[in-house]
Design an enzyme around this catalytic site. Structure first.
Site, short mmCIF file in Angstrom:
data_model
loop_
_atom_site.label_atom_id
_atom_site.label_comp_id
_atom_site.label_asym_id
_atom_site.label_seq_id
_atom_site.Cartn_x
_atom_site.Cartn_y
_atom_site.Cartn_z
N HIS A 142 12.46 -122.98 49.93
CA HIS A 142 13.74 -123.50 50.42
C HIS A 142 14.67 -122.34 50.76
O HIS A 142 14.81 -121.40 49.97
CB HIS A 142 14.38 -124.39 49.35
CG HIS A 142 15.73 -124.91 49.75
ND1 HIS A 142 15.91 -125.87 50.73
CD2 HIS A 142 16.98 -124.60 49.30
CE1 HIS A 142 17.19 -126.12 50.86
NE2 HIS A 142 17.87 -125.37 50.01
N LYS A 163 24.59 -121.48 52.83
CA LYS A 163 23.51 -120.80 53.57
C LYS A 163 23.53 -121.16 55.06
O LYS A 163 23.40 -120.28 55.92
CB LYS A 163 22.15 -121.17 52.96
CG LYS A 163 21.97 -120.76 51.51
CD LYS A 163 20.57 -121.05 51.01
CE LYS A 163 20.29 -122.55 50.96
NZ LYS A 163 21.15 -123.26 49.99
N ASP A 181 16.17 -124.74 55.93
CA ASP A 181 15.83 -125.67 54.86
C ASP A 181 14.44 -125.41 54.27
O ASP A 181 14.31 -125.10 53.10
CB ASP A 181 15.95 -127.12 55.32
CG ASP A 181 15.89 -128.10 54.15
OD1 ASP A 181 16.44 -127.76 53.08
OD2 ASP A 181 15.28 -129.16 54.29
N ARG A 249 28.74 -103.77 39.72
CA ARG A 249 29.30 -103.07 40.87
C ARG A 249 28.26 -102.18 41.56
O ARG A 249 28.19 -102.12 42.78
CB ARG A 249 30.50 -102.22 40.44
CG ARG A 249 31.69 -103.04 39.97
CD ARG A 249 32.82 -102.13 39.50
NE ARG A 249 33.30 -101.29 40.59
CZ ARG A 249 34.31 -101.64 41.40
NH1 ARG A 249 34.90 -102.82 41.25
NH2 ARG A 249 34.71 -100.83 42.35
#
Length: 321
Positions: A142, A163, A181, A249
């Site tokens: 997916h 997305k 998808d 970070r």
């Protein structure tokens, strides 16, 4: 499990190899499955081999001349070696004439014999490449598969992470869509995965509020790509506390994700309001390209920092004197 019939193989390669049926067409429904690529008991396709059987035997001018030079007893033994239990089909290359004895055995055992006007090496290379594509191991994932700066990038994340909206913005910036998808990945070599779109979903992108968009119709032919090798995974992740300060970070170790046994580099991008994800994904892709060239920006900064500290220490020691 992926499989290819002889009839489909013939149809798909007919024009390229100038194929024609010579005998045994009743065996055209014979199939070869994905296991043929890794089976050590029988080869896939090669020139005539009477000691190590192949599923596809290729007979060219040299092989036919050899068979015609054998006496009756040796020729009978050769036929038994050719028509092994693993045999699926035979190719006669270079426009060779079909021997009556070969035609008779092919008809008796329903073994397809195809003729090709090209040389035997071309037949072997084309059929091997074709079968490696069609019989590759497959896994569906997916996500949204994009071609970003000519790099195959899979964008993953939880439902609602954005997305599809990100993919739409990347397309407007000149990048290409492969699949939305559901993405089908095929292991076409030991360390190469190729991503494709299921036929039903081809060209379409689903965006909340807009529904299904035909990307090819809206943005043109270049906005959609049929397939691409997977090189990078970008995972969209919402920080659990909603605070970006909780995110690392300077991630030091390279993350990877295994797909069909192939380790693919993976970058995690925190999702928050106001972040330009399209720019970040393109930057991540550019950074990946640099790393492939041996340039690691984070390591370069660490090395520079260490050098600066060493020089500062050296200057401090000199002042003491």
């Amino acid at each position: 499990m992926p499989s290819v019939s002889v009839q489909r193989l013939f149809t798909d390669n007919r024009e390229r190899l100038d194929l024609c049926w010579l005998a045994g067409q009743q065996g055209s429904l014979r199939v070869v499955t994905v296991g043929a690529l890794s089976d050590s008991t029988a080869g896939l396709i090669a020139h005539l081999n009477l000691t190590h059987p192949h599923r596809f035997q290729v007979l060219g001018a040299h092989e036919m001349a050899y068979l015609q030079s054998l006496d009756e007893g040796a020729l009978a033994t050769a036929w038994e070696g050719i028509f092994s239990s693993e045999l699926v089909a035979i190719f006669l290359s270079e426009g060779c004439v079909l021997l009556p004895a070969l035609a008779e055995r092919a008809e008796q055992r329903s073994i397809p014999v195809m003729g090709a006007s090209v040389d035997s090496t071309s037949v072997i290379n084309q059929i091997r490449h074709y079968l490696s594509q069609e019989l590759a191991e497959q896994e569906s994932l997916h996500g949204v598969f994009m071609v970003i700066l000519e790099v195959g990038v899979l964008i993953t994340g939880d439902s609602g992470a954005g997305k599809s909206e990100l993919a739409l913005e990347l397309i407007t910036r000149g990048n290409g869509l492969v699949a939305d998808d559901v993405v089908e990945f095929y292991r076409i070599t030991p360390d190469t995965l190729q991503g494709r779109c299921p036929p039903l979903l081809r060209d379409f992108l689903e965006v909340r509020g807009l529904g299904l968009l035909n990307i090819r119709s809206i943005f043109g032919e270049t906005a959609v790509r049929p397939r691409k090798n997977l090189k990078l995974i970008v995972h969209l992740e919402r920080p659990s506390s909603g605070d970006l300060n909780t995110c690392e970070r300077l991630p030091m170790g390279r993350q990877t994700q295994s797909i069909l046994g192939v380790a693919i580099p993976r970058v995690v991008l925190p999702v928050a309001v106001g972040r330009n994800l399209a720019v970040l994904v393109e930057a991540a892709t550019r950074n990946f390209i640099l790393e492939q060239r041996g340039i690691n920006s984070t390591q370069e900064f660490i090395d520079r920092q260490q050098q600066f500290m060493q020089e500062s220490c050296a200057q401090g020691d000199s002042h003491e004197f």
